[in-house]
Design a protein around this motif. Structure first.
Motif, short mmCIF file in Angstrom:
data_model
loop_
_atom_site.label_atom_id
_atom_site.label_comp_id
_atom_site.label_asym_id
_atom_site.label_seq_id
_atom_site.Cartn_x
_atom_site.Cartn_y
_atom_site.Cartn_z
N LEU A 1 0.87 -1.17 0.00
CA LEU A 1 0.00 0.00 0.00
C LEU A 1 0.91 1.22 0.00
O LEU A 1 1.45 1.60 1.04
N GLY A 2 1.10 1.81 -1.18
CA GLY A 2 2.06 2.90 -1.29
C GLY A 2 3.45 2.40 -0.91
O GLY A 2 3.90 1.36 -1.39
N PRO A 3 4.15 3.10 0.00
CA PRO A 3 5.49 2.67 0.40
C PRO A 3 5.51 1.54 1.44
O PRO A 3 6.58 1.07 1.82
N ILE A 4 4.34 1.09 1.88
CA ILE A 4 4.27 -0.01 2.86
C ILE A 4 4.30 -1.34 2.11
O ILE A 4 3.50 -1.58 1.21
N HIS A 5 5.24 -2.21 2.49
CA HIS A 5 5.37 -3.51 1.84
C HIS A 5 5.50 -4.59 2.92
O HIS A 5 6.41 -4.54 3.75
N LEU A 6 4.57 -5.54 2.90
CA LEU A 6 4.59 -6.63 3.88
C LEU A 6 4.71 -7.97 3.16
O LEU A 6 4.17 -8.15 2.06
N THR A 7 5.40 -8.90 3.81
CA THR A 7 5.50 -10.26 3.30
C THR A 7 4.78 -11.20 4.26
O THR A 7 5.01 -11.14 5.48
#
Length: 290
Positions: free
Chosen positions: A162-168
């Motif tokens: 979500l925009g600059p948020i990146h989760l694995t």
């Protein structure tokens, strides 16, 4: 006797259900852990908020009765629930998915749930692969929770952004079929830290109860989960419950530390807890085999 039992059940079950609706949880002051990562959960059952210019991500919904506490914590920090665009979940049990429906209704967010736990969440707590005693409690209404809308399902290794948020999403099955550990980078000043929220490492059910057994598939899932978690270069150690990562102690330490983030950088504690959880599993498995 049957009439007495029926009347007793009618009187006791509603009171029991009301008591477990929030699991006895008490509010906890929300605070910033590091960078754009905030704690918005209760005393023991955790919820985390990741903020960003394109919207926010909320991880875990707590009990049905603690959703108002999470909403209040988000507001206390100065954020708006309607800016939460993505809801994530560690696993589909009553104390972590129970408040998702209320949070989704308040935010309008899209809910992502692992394929392994999607049927559990979309049925309010039931699942063919759930531990039988827990399903029984769901079916009689004691641990059934309001059903949220599952918008997306994911598998192990999925990337959610979500925009600059990146989760694995790392599916660390065992506690539930789709129990998920979330890993994501947090930029705190000039340092980038990997935050890891462990879904749960506790056993699904003590082997001594209901003559319950660890079958080959479950053993494989748990063993794989321990190996995978050790491979993650975790800096900030978090969990679906506060006690494993010593939230109370670390919160108190941060108030007097020169570097408030330092108390949450705890790779040693992370690895120690994985070792403890694996030892508990090995012990239960040995007792079962005997």
């Amino acid at each position: 006797m049957a009439v007495v039992l029926a009347v007793t059940a009618l009187l006791v079950i509603p009171k029991w259900k009301a008591a477990i609706n929030n699991g006895g949880q008490m509010p906890r002051e929300p605070f910033r852990i590091a960078g754009n990562l905030y704690y918005v959960g209760t005393r023991d059952v955790t919820s985390f908020l990741l903020t960003g210019p394109a919207g926010h991500v909320l991880i875990d919904g707590g009990y049905p009765g603690t959703a108002p506490m999470i909403l209040q914590n988000i507001a206390t920090l100065g954020f708006h629930i309607t800016d939460v665009k993505i809801l994530l979940n560690s696993h589909g049990h009553f104390d972590h998915a129970g408040g998702l429906a209320a949070l989704q209704q308040a935010s309008g967010a899209q809910l992502w749930v692992s394929t392994g736990d999607a049927d559990m969440v979309s049925s309010g707590g039931a699942s063919p692969r759930n531990v039988a005693p827990l399903n029984w409690l769901v079916y009689i209404g004691l641990m059934k929770y309001p059903v949220p809308r599952v918008n997306h399902q994911f598998r192990d290794g999925a990337q959610i952004s979500l925009g600059p948020i990146h989760l694995t999403a790392h599916v660390t099955a065992g506690h539930t079929p789709g129990c998920t550990t979330w890993a994501f980078p947090v930029q705190d000043g000039n340092r980038e830290l990997l935050a890891v929220i462990v879904g749960s490492l506790s056993l699904p059910m003590p082997a001594c109860l209901f003559d319950w057994k660890y079958d080959a598939a479950l053993r494989h899932e748990l063993e794989r989960s321990f190996v995978m978690l050790r491979s993650l270069p975790a800096d900030i150690y978090l969990s679906s419950h506060a006690r494993p990562f010593s939230l109370k102690r670390k919160f108190e330490e941060r108030t007097t530390a020169n570097d408030p983030v330092a108390s949450f950088i705890d790779r040693t504690g992370y690895l120690e807890d994985i070792t403890k959880a694996e030892a508990a599993f090995r012990k239960a498995l040995k007792e079962q085999q005997q």
